[in-house]
Design a protein around this motif. Structure first.
Motif, short mmCIF file in Angstrom:
data_model
loop_
_atom_site.label_atom_id
_atom_site.label_comp_id
_atom_site.label_asym_id
_atom_site.label_seq_id
_atom_site.Cartn_x
_atom_site.Cartn_y
_atom_site.Cartn_z
N CYS A 113 0.83 -1.20 0.00
CA CYS A 113 0.00 0.00 0.00
C CYS A 113 0.87 1.26 0.00
CB CYS A 113 -0.91 0.01 1.23
SG CYS A 113 -2.00 -1.41 1.27
N GLY A 119 -3.44 3.33 -1.91
CA GLY A 119 -3.05 2.48 -0.79
C GLY A 119 -4.24 2.12 0.08
N LEU A 123 -5.84 -1.51 1.31
CA LEU A 123 -6.17 -1.95 2.68
C LEU A 123 -7.58 -2.55 2.72
CD1 LEU A 123 -4.77 1.12 4.68
CD2 LEU A 123 -3.73 -1.15 4.52
N ILE A 138 0.24 -7.39 4.68
CA ILE A 138 0.26 -6.02 4.19
C ILE A 138 1.65 -5.42 4.36
CG2 ILE A 138 -0.84 -3.73 4.39
CD1 ILE A 138 -3.12 -5.52 4.29
N TYR A 140 2.92 -1.62 4.36
CA TYR A 140 2.35 -0.28 4.33
C TYR A 140 3.36 0.68 4.94
CZ TYR A 140 -1.39 3.25 5.07
OH TYR A 140 -2.15 4.38 5.06
N ARG A 143 2.58 5.31 6.32
CA ARG A 143 1.18 5.37 6.79
C ARG A 143 0.69 6.80 6.89
NH1 ARG A 143 0.37 0.42 10.99
NH2 ARG A 143 1.73 -1.05 9.91
N TYR A 149 -7.49 6.05 7.49
CA TYR A 149 -6.45 5.04 7.29
C TYR A 149 -6.13 4.30 8.58
CZ TYR A 149 -5.82 7.36 2.84
OH TYR A 149 -6.04 7.87 1.60
N VAL A 153 -6.39 0.24 9.26
CA VAL A 153 -5.30 -0.56 9.84
C VAL A 153 -5.82 -1.32 11.07
CG1 VAL A 153 -3.08 -0.41 11.04
CG2 VAL A 153 -3.44 0.88 8.93
N PHE A 163 1.19 -7.22 9.30
CA PHE A 163 1.82 -6.09 8.61
C PHE A 163 3.33 -6.36 8.57
CE2 PHE A 163 -2.25 -4.31 9.27
CZ PHE A 163 -2.39 -3.24 8.39
#
Ligand SMILES: NC(=O)C1=CN([C@@H]2O[C@H](COP(=O)(O)OP(=O)(O)OC[C@H]3O[C@@H](n4cnc5c(N)ncnc54)[C@H](OP(=O)(O)O)[C@@H]3O)[C@@H](O)[C@H]2O)[C@@H](O)CC1
Ligand SMILES: Cc1cc2nc3c(=O)[nH]c(=O)nc-3n(C[C@H](O)[C@H](O)[C@H](O)COP(=O)(O)O)c2cc1C
Ligand SMILES: Cc1ncc(COP(=O)(O)O)c(C=O)c1O
Ligand SMILES: [K+]
Length: 512
Positions: A113, A119, A123, A138, A140, A143, A149, A153, A163
């Motif tokens: 992402c 991104g 998610l 994931i 990412y 962030r 967002y 998460v 993650f």
């Protein structure tokens, strides 16, 4: 009984199956079965039964500016929130992935992402894929601290979706993942990718030289590509799937992978008109639609390795009609389409076989009933040789049932009752169709249909043609087939035999 059937299949599109709960088969309940089947037929015809392939030349493409403008219009005057659009975009990505890559074969999905809404789509897609039975991870790295967002998460963390930091990502992504979702950059990308995404894109590029590599699915834009000019220098990633959102951006013209899908089923007509968008219609309730030609397949490599519960002698019913009822019920409960469709094979007096599909309209200890024109090819075959074979294939359950035996016509009264339970259009259709005879053109059928429709528009009884009615096959042989790995399938055959002067069903296992 619950079923967990695993299909290990080649990456071909599959259709979501509508659910129904119709469970009646006596002749007296034919009307309701008929209604359900017609309903299903209508629904599925407009959904996935006819693959909705689009000619890519008839689809319009958006410039970067237009894409951004549409975004602003949707989220301004048209009243959408970014959360909403992102949810629908991510769902479109997940359903596109699921159309092509089955979780049984492509379960390990890495979603990479980027910092923007692209991104965010990634998610959301990862969350849906988790619920669809995939094992997403994931990456990412940048962030965005906005609540939209951080909420996404948190949702993923609550599902224990791991993650992975860029440092912990393996250099060679091919070993740990079956699918990589590229949700790095979308339509706001400009310039050259900056760290750490430059390095991630390099890793995606290095996969291209491998023979066995994960499928790359790009969300909206293949990351690193120019939004309008695409991979004009030829050094960019070559995704296997592109999911364009709202409408394809100009760069999508240069996409030559096998799977191009459109998602983002929320474009109101005002936007479509303003930007002269020519977009394919979404089939049925689907959140995605394929654009472009279907992929080329190697037919010789097309195969499914069946994985199913065992079918054992001590588990089956001693009466094959009860066993058939059990499997029929389970197929209906599993939501299979046209569970009652069966292949009917007949032979003529020269012993030449011929097969076609018909609909089962009732079964019990007296046999299996279907309706047709007695003067059709099958009708003529059956008058010459009154024996037939029926075949059911319930693909999603890895099951096949064979039924054989002598065939007879059912009573006129039964045929009359069933005929008048059918929709009036089908009743007229049966009069119009001199089934299996040569017709000079469609119009001949339609002209007569129109004429008869007018004639019976007062609601009066439409007389059943003399040559239309039911057949009943009285089984003396059944075989229940359950697909198993390595082609070592279960086959239980029931044959009707004379045991001490009484007919009895003998069960034997046959080699697959
Ligand atoms: N109806 C719609 O339209 C819908 C759109 N949706 C989705 O939104 C996407 C567009 O989202 P978006 O506008 O947030 O931009 P996107 O491309 O994700 O990223 C921008 C970020 O990347 C960064 N960045 C830029 N260049 C860079 C570079 N060279 N190297 C490194 N970073 C770079 C840039 O940073 P900046 O350059 O501004 O500092 C910013 O942080 C669209 O493609 C679709 O997926 C759906 O969710 C719903 C419906
Ligand atoms: C799923 C399906 C169900 C069908 N059901 C029937 C049916 O119940 N009765 C029928 O006469 N034809 C039915 N047809 C059409 C037949 O397959 C066939 O085209 C028609 O009966 C003429 O066959 P014949 O020339 O071998 O007699 C069905 C076709 C399909 C694909
Ligand atoms: C020619 C023909 N006759 C009869 C049938 C059975 O239809 P119904 O369910 O209306 O009896 C079908 C079904 O496809 C058919 O195609
Ligand atoms: K992307």
């Amino acid at each position: 009984m619950t079923f967990s059937f695993l299909l290990q299949s080649s990456p071909l599109p599959v259709s979501p199956k509508p659910l129904l709960s119709q469970n009646q088969y006596s002749l007296s309940s034919l009307l309701s079965l008929n209604t359900t089947q017609r309903f299903l037929g209508l629904r599925t015809l407009s959904t996935k039964s006819t693959p909705n392939m689009q000619d890519p030349t008839s689809v319009s493409y958006l410039s970067q500016r237009e894409a951004a403008e549409i975004d602003e219009t949707l989220m301004g005057p048209l009243g959408f929130s970014v959360d909403q659009l992102m949810e629908l975009a991510g769902l479109s990505v997940a359903t596109s992935v699921a159309e092509v890559y089955k979780p049984s074969e492509y379960g390990r999905v890495l979603t990479i992402c980027g910092p923007g809404n692209n991104g965010g789509d990634g998610l959301v897609a990862a969350r849906h894929l988790h619920h669809f039975g995939y094992k997403p991870s994931i990456c990412y790295p940048k962030r965005t601290p906005k609540s939209l967002y951080t909420g996404l998460v948190t949702q993923l963390e609550s599902l224990s979706v791991p993650f992975v930091s860029v440092d912990d990502l393996p250099e060679d992504l091919s070993k740990d993942f079956d699918v990589i979702i590229d949700a790095i950059f979308g339509f706001s990308f400009h310039g050259a990718p900056r760290p750490p995404f430059d390095d991630i894109i390099r890793r995606l590029l290095s996969l291209q030289t491998l023979q066995k590599r994960p499928a790359i699915v790009s969300v909206d834009i293949p990351s690193g590509w120019h939004v309008e000019e695409g991979d004009h220098e030829g050094g960019g990633i070559k995704p296997d799937m592109l999911v364009s959102l709202t409408a394809p951006k100009l760069c999508a013209k240069r996409f030559c992978g096998p799977h191009h899908f459109l998602g983002g089923r929320f474009v109101p007509p005002s936007v479509a008109e303003k930007y002269k968008l020519e977009l394919p219609s979404y089939p049925g309730t689907s959140m995605c639609v394929r654009i472009g030609k279907p992929p080329k397949v190697d037919i010789s490599a097309m195969r499914v390795n069946y994985v199913s519960p065992e079918l054992l002698e001590d588990q089956v019913e001693t009466d094959p009609i009860l066993q058939f009822r059990k499997w029929f019920d389970e197929a209906v409960a599993a939501g299979l389409r046209e569970t009652n469709a069966m292949a009917l094979s007949t032979t003529n007096k020269d012993r030449k076989p011929s097969s076609r599909m018909v609909l089962l309209k009732g079964f019990d200890e007296n046999g299996f009933v279907w309706f047709t024109n007695y003067e059709s090819k099958k009708g003529s075959d059956l008058s010459e040789n009154p024996f037939a074979a029926l075949l059911f294939y319930w693909e999603d359950m890895n099951r096949q049932v064979r039924i054989e035996g002598p065939v007879e016509k059912i009573s006129e009264e039964e045929s009359e009752n069933y005929y008048h339970s059918r929709p009036r259009g089908s009743q007229i259709g049966a009069i119009v169709s001199k089934q299996s005879s040569v017709v000079p053109g469609r119009h001949v059928l339609y002209d007569e249909y129109e004429e008869l429709t007018k004639k019976y528009s007062d609601g009066s009884v439409i007389p059943k043609p003399k040559n239309w009615g039911g057949f009943r096959l009285r089984p003396n042989l059944f075989e229940f087939w359950q697909g198993q790995p390595s082609r070592l399938h279960d086959r239980l055959q029931y044959s009707l035999q004379d045991v001490n002067g009484n007919p009895a069903w003998i069960i034997r296992r046959l080699a697959p």
